[in-house]
Write a protein that holds these residues in place. Structure first.
Motif, PDB file in Angstrom:
ATOM      1  N   THR A   1     -16.451   4.078   1.448  1.00 22.07           N
ATOM      2  CA  THR A   1     -15.670   2.914   1.045  1.00 22.07           C
ATOM      3  C   THR A   1     -14.398   2.788   1.873  1.00 22.07           C
ATOM      4  N   ILE A   2     -13.721   3.901   2.116  1.00 23.67           N
ATOM      5  CA  ILE A   2     -12.473   3.872   2.884  1.00 23.67           C
ATOM      6  C   ILE A   2     -12.748   3.477   4.334  1.00 23.67           C
ATOM      7  N   ILE A   3     -13.838   3.980   4.903  1.00 33.32           N
ATOM      8  CA  ILE A   3     -14.205   3.575   6.270  1.00 33.32           C
ATOM      9  C   ILE A   3     -14.432   2.066   6.320  1.00 33.32           C
ATOM     10  N   LEU A   4     -15.164   1.537   5.323  1.00 34.40           N
ATOM     11  CA  LEU A   4     -15.406   0.095   5.250  1.00 34.40           C
ATOM     12  C   LEU A   4     -14.096  -0.664   5.080  1.00 34.40           C
ATOM     13  N   LEU A   5     -13.228  -0.189   4.193  1.00 32.18           N
ATOM     14  CA  LEU A   5     -11.968  -0.870   3.913  1.00 32.18           C
ATOM     15  C   LEU A   5     -11.087  -0.948   5.160  1.00 32.18           C
TER      16      LEU A   5
ATOM     17  N   THR B   1      -3.775   1.781  -0.992  1.00 37.18           N
ATOM     18  CA  THR B   1      -3.780   0.492  -0.290  1.00 37.18           C
ATOM     19  C   THR B   1      -2.585  -0.397  -0.610  1.00 37.18           C
ATOM     20  N   ILE B   2      -1.819  -0.098  -1.654  1.00 37.69           N
ATOM     21  CA  ILE B   2      -0.697  -0.972  -2.014  1.00 37.69           C
ATOM     22  C   ILE B   2       0.622  -0.505  -1.419  1.00 37.69           C
ATOM     23  N   VAL B   3       0.637   0.684  -0.831  1.00 41.40           N
ATOM     24  CA  VAL B   3       1.880   1.188  -0.225  1.00 41.40           C
ATOM     25  C   VAL B   3       2.104   0.494   1.119  1.00 41.40           C
ATOM     26  N   PRO B   4       3.331   0.559   1.664  1.00 45.48           N
ATOM     27  CA  PRO B   4       3.627  -0.100   2.945  1.00 45.48           C
ATOM     28  C   PRO B   4       2.953   0.600   4.123  1.00 45.48           C
ATOM     29  N   THR B   5       3.225   0.095   5.319  1.00 46.31           N
ATOM     30  CA  THR B   5       2.652   0.674   6.529  1.00 46.31           C
ATOM     31  C   THR B   5       3.258   2.050   6.808  1.00 46.31           C
ATOM     32  N   THR B   6       2.568   2.820   7.607  1.00 43.82           N
ATOM     33  CA  THR B   6       3.039   4.165   7.946  1.00 43.82           C
ATOM     34  C   THR B   6       4.399   4.092   8.638  1.00 43.82           C
ATOM     35  N   LEU B   7       5.194   5.136   8.471  1.00 44.60           N
ATOM     36  CA  LEU B   7       6.540   5.125   9.030  1.00 44.60           C
ATOM     37  C   LEU B   7       6.533   5.423  10.530  1.00 44.60           C
ATOM     38  N   ALA B   8       6.027   6.575  10.913  1.00 40.23           N
ATOM     39  CA  ALA B   8       6.076   6.956  12.325  1.00 40.23           C
ATOM     40  C   ALA B   8       4.757   6.725  13.042  1.00 40.23           C
TER      41      ALA B   8
ATOM     42  N   TRP C   1       1.763  -4.716  -7.924  1.00 33.77           N
ATOM     43  CA  TRP C   1       0.362  -4.375  -7.704  1.00 33.77           C
ATOM     44  C   TRP C   1      -0.136  -3.374  -8.746  1.00 33.77           C
ATOM     45  N   LEU C   2       0.689  -2.413  -9.111  1.00 36.94           N
ATOM     46  CA  LEU C   2       0.285  -1.438 -10.128  1.00 36.94           C
ATOM     47  C   LEU C   2       0.082  -2.109 -11.474  1.00 36.94           C
ATOM     48  N   LYS C   3       0.965  -3.029 -11.808  1.00 41.05           N
ATOM     49  CA  LYS C   3       0.826  -3.769 -13.068  1.00 41.05           C
ATOM     50  C   LYS C   3      -0.451  -4.609 -13.044  1.00 41.05           C
ATOM     51  N   PHE C   4      -0.710  -5.253 -11.903  1.00 43.28           N
ATOM     52  CA  PHE C   4      -1.877  -6.105 -11.764  1.00 43.28           C
ATOM     53  C   PHE C   4      -3.168  -5.282 -11.784  1.00 43.28           C
TER      54      PHE C   4
ATOM     55  N   PHE D   1      -5.476  -6.481  -1.747  1.00 45.28           N
ATOM     56  CA  PHE D   1      -6.572  -7.184  -2.413  1.00 45.28           C
ATOM     57  C   PHE D   1      -7.906  -6.502  -2.143  1.00 45.28           C
ATOM     58  N   LEU D   2      -8.130  -6.081  -0.901  1.00 43.48           N
ATOM     59  CA  LEU D   2      -9.350  -5.341  -0.578  1.00 43.48           C
ATOM     60  C   LEU D   2      -9.427  -4.048  -1.384  1.00 43.48           C
ATOM     61  N   GLY D   3      -8.297  -3.345  -1.461  1.00 44.73           N
ATOM     62  CA  GLY D   3      -8.265  -2.099  -2.223  1.00 44.73           C
ATOM     63  C   GLY D   3      -8.514  -2.321  -3.698  1.00 44.73           C
ATOM     64  N   LEU D   4      -7.936  -3.367  -4.248  1.00 40.58           N
ATOM     65  CA  LEU D   4      -8.134  -3.683  -5.659  1.00 40.58           C
ATOM     66  C   LEU D   4      -9.605  -3.966  -5.948  1.00 40.58           C
TER      67      LEU D   4
END
Length: 332
Positions: A240-244, A106-113, A147-150, A84-87
């Motif tokens: 913006t990314i630092i703020l996000l 911002t819509i992808v999952p958390t980092t793997l490693a 999320w992509l559709k939205f 939502f923040l990313g959108l």
């Protein structure tokens, strides 16, 4: 007074990370870049997760399963609140490729490693983070098309079947094998005694993955600064990314404190709830629906910058947390 050697030992990872992010783009189209292109990133990620799991006591994983509140909070933040923040923030980016690229980041999952390594480095609850990694990548695969559709108004053909197989091999299987290895007491004892060495190897693997990504895509960012006329847009994107990411960390910390989680669980919620994976973001940026020869370089810039900045910010966060919040245990 802290000596130079002690300072390097405490901050070696952050210093190495900054050096890689600075020098990595300069390696594009060099023999080193060609060598790095053959690095099996998926296999290396699986090895890192195995190392995180093999040095984690099974009882900790069971405790995380039967006390799921930290896992639930991290999933809620990572899969709903951060998107939502990313959108919202993506709408203030230009050109349009930066808008879409930031949304994808911002819509992808958390980092793997990385999330597991950062949690261990800050003396957080690695069991919680490993569960979030597995569950967010499973559920996130369903939510990405939504999320992509939205966000774009366009339907996408996201191949769930192949994605699940890939995630099972990269995430679930290594974690399961790491836990099963503890059935052998001698190996379990060795892993506990070598916890610091295992952690160092895992962190070095993360640096290698980042070096490959930096060399592969960093040249596109530099070229945009030089010839694309997008300097102001890039600087605004960075701000913006630092703020996000800062908002995501603060939101995660606030919710964890609100529910009175233990300090190790708080750090796990902060890291696993806020971090986002890069490989899946790059894969989405290459969707035929979005990408062509003129836009792919621009689409991948926001995910790459987001990934680099979250690494830097979270390095500071976990080092501060380790010194001020975490119990004093054997260092990483």
């Amino acid at each position: 007074m802290e000596t130079k050697r002690q300072m390097w030992k405490r901050n070696w990872f952050l210093l190495a990370l900054l050096a890689i992010l600075t020098a990595g783009p300069l390696l594009s189209d060099t023999p080193i870049d060609q060598l790095l292109s053959h690095l099996p990133t998926n296999l290396l990620t699986a090895v890192i997760l195995f190392l995180m799991s093999v040095s984690l006591d099974t009882s900790q994983m069971l405790n995380a399963l039967f006390s799921p509140l930290p896992v639930i909070l991290a999933l809620l933040i990572n899969l709903t609140l951060v998107p939502f923040l990313g959108l919202f923030l993506s709408r203030y980016q230009a050109p349009p490729e930066f808008q879409l690229g930031l949304l994808i980041a911002t819509i992808v999952p958390t980092t793997l490693a990385t999330a597991a390594v950062w949690t261990r480095r800050g003396h957080g609850n690695v069991a919680v983070t490993l569960l979030v990694i597995m569950l967010s990548n499973i559920f996130g695969s369903f939510l990405i098309p939504v999320w992509l559709k939205f966000g774009t108004g366009q339907a996408t053909d996201f191949q769930l079947g192949s994605t699940f197989i890939r995630l099972f091999l990269i995430v679930v299987l290594p974690v399961a094998l790491g836990q099963l290895s503890q059935l052998y007491n001698d190996f379990k004892e060795w892993a506990f005694l070598q916890k610091k060495l295992i952690g160092t190897i895992a962190q070095s693997g993360i640096l290698l993955i980042i070096l490959k990504t930096s060399a592969q895509y960093g040249d596109a960012i530099i070229s945009q600064f030089r010839t694309g006329g997008l300097t102001s847009s890039l600087l605004w994107l960075i701000a913006t990314i630092i703020l996000l990411h800062t908002l995501a960390l603060l939101l995660s910390f606030s919710l964890a404190r609100l529910f009175q989680l233990m300090p190790d669980d708080q750090l796990s919620v902060m890291i696993a709830g806020s971090q986002k994976t890069l490989p899946i973001a790059i894969a989405i940026a290459n969707f035929p629906l979005f990408a062509n020869d003129t836009t792919i370089a621009l689409l991948v810039i926001p995910p790459i910058i987001h990934h680099a900045l979250q690494m830097i910010i979270d390095s500071w966060v976990v080092d501060y947390w380790r010194e001020n919040q975490a119990p004093k245990v054997v260092d990483f």
